[in-house]
Design a protein around this motif. Structure first.
Motif, PDB file in Angstrom:
ATOM      1  N   THR A  65       3.899  10.119  -9.692  1.00 25.99           N
ATOM      2  CA  THR A  65       3.208  10.438 -10.940  1.00 25.99           C
ATOM      3  C   THR A  65       2.624  11.840 -10.890  1.00 25.99           C
ATOM      4  N   TYR A  66       1.992  12.177  -9.789  1.00 22.67           N
ATOM      5  CA  TYR A  66       1.463  13.540  -9.615  1.00 22.67           C
ATOM      6  C   TYR A  66       2.555  14.564  -9.870  1.00 22.67           C
TER       7      TYR A  66
ATOM      8  N   THR B 128      -6.032   9.047 -18.250  1.00 22.75           N
ATOM      9  CA  THR B 128      -5.228   8.825 -17.048  1.00 22.75           C
ATOM     10  C   THR B 128      -4.853  10.149 -16.407  1.00 22.75           C
TER      11      THR B 128
ATOM     12  N   SER C  11       0.828  -1.208   0.000  1.00 21.98           N
ATOM     13  CA  SER C  11       0.000   0.000   0.000  1.00 21.98           C
ATOM     14  C   SER C  11       0.857   1.250   0.000  1.00 21.98           C
TER      15      SER C  11
ATOM     16  N   ARG D  42      -7.618  11.453 -14.402  1.00 25.64           N
ATOM     17  CA  ARG D  42      -7.834  10.745 -13.138  1.00 25.64           C
ATOM     18  C   ARG D  42      -6.984  11.356 -12.025  1.00 25.64           C
ATOM     19  N   TYR D  43      -5.841  11.873 -12.401  1.00 22.16           N
ATOM     20  CA  TYR D  43      -4.971  12.517 -11.420  1.00 22.16           C
ATOM     21  C   TYR D  43      -5.321  13.992 -11.232  1.00 22.16           C
TER      22      TYR D  43
ATOM     23  N   ARG E 181       2.466   1.740  -3.438  1.00 21.74           N
ATOM     24  CA  ARG E 181       1.499   2.252  -4.409  1.00 21.74           C
ATOM     25  C   ARG E 181       1.273   3.750  -4.211  1.00 21.74           C
ATOM     26  N   GLU E 182       1.202   4.166  -2.961  1.00 20.74           N
ATOM     27  CA  GLU E 182       0.985   5.587  -2.682  1.00 20.74           C
ATOM     28  C   GLU E 182       2.189   6.406  -3.121  1.00 20.74           C
ATOM     29  N   ARG E 183       3.402   5.892  -2.908  1.00 18.85           N
ATOM     30  CA  ARG E 183       4.597   6.617  -3.336  1.00 18.85           C
ATOM     31  C   ARG E 183       4.651   6.747  -4.851  1.00 18.85           C
ATOM     32  N   LYS E 184       4.271   5.691  -5.555  1.00 12.17           N
ATOM     33  CA  LYS E 184       4.241   5.748  -7.019  1.00 12.17           C
ATOM     34  C   LYS E 184       3.199   6.754  -7.496  1.00 12.17           C
ATOM     35  N   LYS E 185       2.068   6.781  -6.806  1.00 11.66           N
ATOM     36  CA  LYS E 185       1.021   7.726  -7.164  1.00 11.66           C
ATOM     37  C   LYS E 185       1.506   9.162  -6.991  1.00 11.66           C
ATOM     38  N   GLN E 186       2.159   9.444  -5.872  1.00 11.45           N
ATOM     39  CA  GLN E 186       2.658  10.794  -5.626  1.00 11.45           C
ATOM     40  C   GLN E 186       3.760  11.169  -6.618  1.00 11.45           C
TER      41      GLN E 186
END
Length: 210
Positions: free
Chosen positions: A16-17, A51, A6, A54-55, A9-14
């Motif tokens: 990408t942001y 995509t 988890s 979505r961000y 995944r959050e680090r990858k999401k940030q």
């Protein structure tokens, strides 16, 4: 899902942001906000347009993502203040420290990339309008931190505080954009912040008990 997965995944999401936002801002600075399409940003960031949305629900959010970490900053300062320190004292010390550090959020920063970003932001009406939504969320978070039990009074107080911080930052930015250095503005910025918080303490705002 494990905590490790988890967190990854959050680090990858940030990441990408941040990556997509940086790509977009670079393009906006080079060509102008209105002359770059969302499709072009998506292509440059090597993601699909759906995509990207979505961000970032709106094109303006590609720029204002840099403010995301600051939305609840005032609330965090109030919630994390030491015992015996009033909300206003905590916020005053935090803002003055930001002036000393030349924190871009205070407007007192003359580093060229920051100047370019601020000119993009304040020179684009749609970005300024979108910024007010971010400030609204900042007010709501601060109100909850001030006193969740008295929502109307807390919202009134939070609105006053956020407005004061915004005006102080805008005044610092206005002078730097006109050609003064951060060092030249610093003394007046400290004095203006002192005056602003004195006015808040003098009747525009009454801290909740406790």
């Amino acid at each position: 899902m494990s905590a490790g997965k988890s967190g990854l995944r959050e680090r990858k999401k940030q990441l990408t942001y941040r990556t997509v936002s940086d790509v977009a801002i670079s393009m906006f600075l080079e060509r102008g906000f209105d002359k770059v399409s969302v499709a072009e940003v998506a292509a440059a960031a090597e993601i699909s347009k759906p995509t990207l949305f979505r961000y970032f629900p709106a094109k303006e959010d590609l720029v204002l993502h840099r403010f995301a970490d600051h939305e609840d900053e005032a609330a965090r300062v109030v919630s994390g203040r030491p015992d015996g320190v009033s909300p206003l004292d905590a916020l005053r010390h935090h803002f003055l420290d930001g002036l000393d550090r030349r924190d871009p959020v205070t407007g007192l920063c003359d580093v060229p990339p920051v100047l370019a970003f601020h000119r993009l932001l304040y020179g684009t009406p749609s970005l300024v309008a979108r910024l007010y939504a971010y400030q609204g969320r900042s007010e709501a978070a601060l109100a909850r931190a001030l006193d969740p039990g008295i929502p109307v009074a807390a919202r009134l107080a939070a609105g006053q505080i956020v407005a004061v911080l915004r005006i102080l930052a805008e005044e610092n930015w206005r002078r730097i954009d006109a050609g003064e250095s951060a060092g030249q503005v610093h003394g007046d910025a400290v004095a203006a912040a002192g005056l602003a918080f004195v006015q808040l303490e003098g009747g525009l705002f009454t801290p909740p008990p406790g």
